[in-house]
Design a protein around this motif. Structure first.
Motif: not given
Length: 258
Positions: A79-80, A110-113, A116-117, A241-242
């Protein structure tokens, strides 16, 4: 070549040896490991032969699904954290100690696409499995579909009990699709079965205020949110989105060298 001769009236010791050998040949390590305990549970609960066979096969399927999830990605080392500053490394590494699983506490990511969730959900589930906890990963829609089918086939109680036994249940992609009232109620039964006993971790692209789109009954929605948040941990992975940023950076680097 090994062959098996079928005999009536095998002693229990001989039967156990035959099962052990067959599982080795058929490469069914989970059935081999869990057969003795499940056999005792079956006898105690007076489960049918079909029920016993279903439990054994589902245990093998669950373990294979867990191993696939591990292979598919995802360790915390991958994970970055620099690419997603919304996620605090100290908090994640504290969760990786699995104390929350030991205490039966919930976890919500909870988080957007692309933030990394799901990566963190699987990675923390993997950490728990490596620590010796029983872990099961499933998509929310897959879980609900399985529960609906179990209810139709009159095996809902056993299905819910199976989900209730694992130490950590990881539910991914909660909030992507609207659930009808029946599906939402069945999911609620699973959460209630596990409440304050065993941990549930979920990943969702919707904040809790948006869950009314998934759980259209406001009271049921509030009850589910309560089950998943009481005494638990909330990790917000943000909105940027990373994954997309990394893809764009790679494309730009390739363009500069082209």
């Amino acid at each position: 070549m090994t062959t098996f001769k079928r005999h009536r009236g095998l002693t229990e010791q001989a039967a156990d040896a035959a099962v052990d050998q067959a599982c080795r040949m058929l490469r069914l390590p989970t059935i081999r490991a869990q057969f003795p305990e499940l056999a005792e549970t079956t006898a105690r609960d007076q489960m049918s032969y079909r029920g016993f066979l279903a439990e054994l096969l589902m245990a093998e399927c669950d373990e294979r699904a867990r191993r696939r999830s591990e292979r598919r990605i995802k360790s915390l080392r991958a994970f970055d954290f620099e690419a997603n500053p919304s996620v605090d490394p100290a908090v994640i590494h504290t969760l990786a100690t699995c104390e929350w699983v030991k205490k039966g506490m919930p976890l919500c990511l909870i988080g957007d696409s692309g933030t990394g969730k799901s990566h963190l959900l699987v990675a923390l589930g993997t950490e728990a499995a490596m620590a010796g906890y029983r872990v099961r990963y499933t998509l929310a829609t897959k879980l609900v579909n399985e529960l609906v089918e179990a209810a139709d086939e009159k095996v809902l109680t056993k299905t819910i009990a199976r989900y209730g036994r694992v130490d950590l249940l990881c539910i991914d992609e909660l909030g992507y699709m609207e659930l009808d009232r029946r599906g939402a109620e069945l999911l609620f039964q699973v959460l209630t079965e596990r409440e304050e006993k065993n941990s549930v971790a979920i990943a969702s692209n919707e904040s809790f205020s948006g869950w009314t789109k998934t759980f259209t009954d406001p009271r049921l929605c509030a009850a589910i949110v309560d089950r998943l948040t009481f005494g638990g941990n909330l990790i917000q992975t943000g909105t940027d989105s990373y994954r997309l940023a990394i893809t764009q950076a790679r494309a730009a680097a390739q363009g500069n060298t082209g």
